[in-house]
Write an enzyme that holds these catalytic residues in place. Structure first.
Site, PDB file in Angstrom:
ATOM      1  N   ALA A  32      18.326  -7.721 -14.174  1.00 57.02           N
ATOM      2  CA  ALA A  32      16.881  -7.577 -14.393  1.00 57.02           C
ATOM      3  C   ALA A  32      16.155  -8.047 -13.155  1.00 57.02           C
ATOM      4  O   ALA A  32      16.611  -8.969 -12.475  1.00 57.02           O
ATOM      5  CB  ALA A  32      16.429  -8.404 -15.590  1.00 57.02           C
ATOM      6  N   CYS A  33      15.073  -7.385 -12.807  1.00 56.35           N
ATOM      7  CA  CYS A  33      14.294  -7.787 -11.633  1.00 56.35           C
ATOM      8  C   CYS A  33      12.811  -7.667 -11.947  1.00 56.35           C
ATOM      9  O   CYS A  33      12.439  -7.124 -12.978  1.00 56.35           O
ATOM     10  CB  CYS A  33      14.667  -6.955 -10.416  1.00 56.35           C
ATOM     11  SG  CYS A  33      14.203  -5.230 -10.564  1.00 56.35           S
ATOM     12  N   PRO A  34      11.939  -8.161 -11.057  1.00 56.74           N
ATOM     13  CA  PRO A  34      10.522  -8.263 -11.404  1.00 56.74           C
ATOM     14  C   PRO A  34       9.855  -6.933 -11.765  1.00 56.74           C
ATOM     15  O   PRO A  34       9.175  -6.852 -12.760  1.00 56.74           O
ATOM     16  CB  PRO A  34       9.890  -8.858 -10.152  1.00 56.74           C
ATOM     17  CG  PRO A  34      10.977  -9.566  -9.468  1.00 56.74           C
ATOM     18  CD  PRO A  34      12.212  -8.789  -9.776  1.00 56.74           C
TER      19      PRO A  34
END
Lengths: 149, 557
Positions: B11-13
């Site tokens: 997951a990333c921003p």
């Protein structure tokens, strides 16, 4: 979905000169504005910066994928910039960045299909064989084919 | 021997690129190293390639590769599995290394194991638990709670407003519908919405902090703190669930301020409990037995026996002081009553003002008159701000603004609560000042209100008058007071929002500048022989930053 709406030859700039990350963002934003992808250039630049602040999008090997998703973006697009010189991007491997592939997506639901496409692009550009073509090809259509097929 | 199986979460921003790059890198590396792998991606498309319980059962290693602030990973799926948590950028940089390191350093996951690993591996793994992120994080958790609460506010508010509005038209000012009437059921349904919104707020703040285990303790405690029940010794009297120390009970439920204390208190407590070292056999029962029973019991009874009564005592004193103020100083009383109404919009402070003023309707309805002018100011002011200072709000918030305007007209101040929670300092200051102004104006003209209700609606329905001037003067002043108060709140809040966005920008500029400076020094220090003239064009940089309120919008989103 018509892929050529997302990446067209006029969104590709091969072997140009930009002196910094900021100049590159300004370049992308002005092209995006010109081609009617966004409403305000500054908002896109800020969105890029905000993402870079979370962690650099320079994932190594001279490639960077700045990306943004906000209300100010009107349609999804990819912008491909290949530089003659490497620029500082605080990349993960510390190397300067030469190839910038910017991804922008509007916030609306209808663009969710584009997200899938863009995530595929992101996966593609970390493959060495794809990187080789992106770094050397002089043919914009070849680059489009490589990224979108 | 079968291949070892790895499960990974990424997951990333923004959720467009790195989530999937990390997936690709992990898959490629794992295959090259001879492992089976399945990667669940948490991107902005949503969850893809979801890990099933069967996957978990056969997995030998869990890799959690997420950027700071990722939520809803449901890590409790992996209890007792060897888990390794790592920044997503590290995966992209060196997937082989991460996988190797993961096998060496993975530790059995107990809820919130991140804190233990971060102690051991210093800064490598502290993506969930660093103290600085906790500070920034509390607002994030509160906003998570607000998100769940808002639909309850909207439903409850609209039901109550409609039924109150119609029944006051039918039964006169302050009139309530009789028992089997449709409007009675409607207002009851609405008040259920309002009753539920408090535990929902507290519960989901706690849930956001510490996960599922914290939900029940926070909801139950907040419900206890906010409910009134008929006194078993005298069913005509409504009492709160507070032990009356030396006869000091409290008539006022804790409201949303109570929820704002209970939610984080429970959340962080549960989070702390999950760091306890408990025997392995006890681990599975911690979230389903030990935490709900222990934490709920502790917090509920702390509230009932220790906190409730002192609050009730203070409230009672407050009420006495207001009621005892000389009637000539009505403007000052109005100022105070208005301020109280604007402070917590239907919360305990507002309730004290309301109980005092409505209790005095028969002897001196000027108290209620001043309060009735103050009540609608917060929702009307917040609603108007979303219309006039549009750029500071997103679409959802503008929608809430319209609801707040509607609720304000009917005298339901709860419509302003979401605004007060998401930006307490500025919104509450603006609400208090605007409401106080309205109360003071109404008080100065001895405006009276014969209905135990506030807002423009009681003026329209003829409950308003004046104990010193003609009735029409009272009505006119009443509306002027509401209007002026609303404008004060609106422009004060708009002004504060604008100031804030400027301040942040200045702060941002300075920090950017420092960053650049330190970087410059670093590079000079390292490569003193290799001088490259890459001066940032500072002038351009500054003009660029002086643009719209982008940062503010970010914060609000």
């Amino acid at each position: 979905m018509e892929k050529n709406q997302i990446l067209n030859p006029e969104q590709i700039f091969l072997d140009i000169d930009e002196s910094s990350q900021k100049e590159t963002f300004i370049k992308i934003a002005s092209v995006a504005k010109e081609l009617n992808f966004i409403k305000k250039e500054k908002k896109l630049i800020k969105a890029f910066y905000k993402r870079e602040k979370e962690s650099s999008t320079g994932f190594g090997d001279g490639f960077a994928i700045p990306h943004a998703r906000n209300n100010d973006i009107k349609k999804s697009g990819i912008f491909f910039i290949r530089l003659n010189n490497g620029i500082e991007w605080k990349a993960l491997d510390g190397n300067p960045v030469k190839i910038i592939i910017a991804l922008i997506v509007p916030l609306d639901k209808a663009s969710d299909t584009h997200l899938e496409l863009l995530s595929k692009v992101a996966q593609k550009i970390i493959k060495p064989e794809v990187q080789k073509i992106l770094a050397n090809s002089k043919d914009k259509n070849e680059i489009i084919k490589e990224l979108m097929s | 021997m079968t291949k070892k199986k790895i499960l990974a979460l990424t997951a990333c921003p923004v959720g467009i690129a790195h989530t999937y790059i990390a997936q690709e890198k992990l898959e490629t590396s794992a295959k090259a190293l001879g492992y089976d792998i399945k990667v669940e991606t948490h991107g902005s498309i949503g969850l893809k390639n979801e890990i099933t319980p069967e996957d978990v059962a056969t997995a030998d290693l869990i890799i959690v590769a997420v950027a700071a602030g990722a939520s809803d990973l449901r890590l409790e799926r992996f209890i007792n599995k060897p888990m390794y948590q790592v920044e997503i950028t590290k995966v992209i940089k060196n997937p082989d290394g991460v996988i190797k390191e993961a096998f060496e350093k993975a530790r059995h996951y107990t809820i919130n194991k991140s804190e233990k690993t971060s102690e051991k591996n210093e800064k490598v793994n502290d993506i969930f638990s660093s103290s600085s992120s906790q500070k920034k994080g509390i607002m994030k958790h509160i906003m998570a709670g607000v998100g769940y609460m808002v639909p309850f506010v909207v439903f409850g508010g609209i039901m109550i407003a409609l039924s109150a509005g119609i029944s006051q038209i039918i039964y006169g000012p302050g009139g309530t519908p009789p028992y089997p009437h449709f409007l009675w059921f409607m207002s009851q349904a609405g008040s259920i919405g309002f009753q539920l919104m408090i535990p929902i707020l507290a519960g989901f703040i706690a849930n956001s902090i510490a996960g599922r285990a914290a939900l029940a303790p926070a909801m139950i405690t907040a419900f206890i703190a906010n409910i009134t029940v008929p006194n078993p010794n005298n069913s005509a009297e409504m009492i709160t669930l507070v032990y009356p120390i030396a006869g000091l009970g409290t008539q006022t439920p804790a409201g949303f301020l109570g929820a704002l204390l209970i939610g984080p208190a429970v959340g962080y407590t549960v989070k702390w409990i999950t760091t306890w070292k408990v025997p392995k056999v006890l681990q599975p029962v911690m979230p389903i037995f030990v935490i709900p029973i222990l934490v709920t019991f502790t917090f509920s009874f702390i509230f009932i026996y220790a906190i409730g009564a002192p609050i009730g005592w203070v409230m009672g004193k407050f009420s006495q002081v207001i009621a005892g103020m000389p009637p000539e100083a009505m403007a000052a009383i109005g100022l105070l009553l208005g301020a109280m109404a604007g402070f917590d919009m239907g919360g305990p402070v507002n309730k004290v003002a309301f109980l005092t003023a409505s209790g005095l309707i028969k002897t001196n309805p000027t108290f209620m008159g001043a309060l009735a002018a103050g009540i609608p100011v917060a929702p009307l002011g917040m609603g108007l701000t979303t219309l006039i200072f549009r750029k500071h709000f997103n679409n959802n918030e503008r929608g809430l603004g319209i609801t707040a305007l509607f609720l304000g007209m009917i005298g339901i101040s709860e419509g302003a609560i979401p605004f007060a929670i998401r930006d307490p300092k500025r919104a509450i200051i603006s609400n208090v000042i605007g409401s106080a102004v309205a109360g003071a104006i109404a008080g100065a003209f001895f405006v009276t209100d014969l209905a135990a209700h506030g807002g423009p609606i009681v003026g329209i329905l003829g409950a308003i008058g004046s104990s010193k001037y003609e009735t029409w003067v009272g009505i006119m002043v009443f509306f002027i007071a509401i209007l002026v108060g609303t404008l004060v709140t609106c422009f004060l809040y708009g002004f504060l929002l604008t100031i804030q966005s400027k301040n942040i920008k200045v702060f941002h500029e300075i920090s950017e500048w420092f960053k650049r400076l330190s970087e410059k020094i670093k590079t000079k220090f390292k490569k003193s022989n290799k001088k490259k003239n890459k001066k940032p064009n500072t002038k351009k940089h500054f003009t660029f930053l002086k643009s719209e309120n982008y940062l503010l919008n970010c914060k609000f989103r």
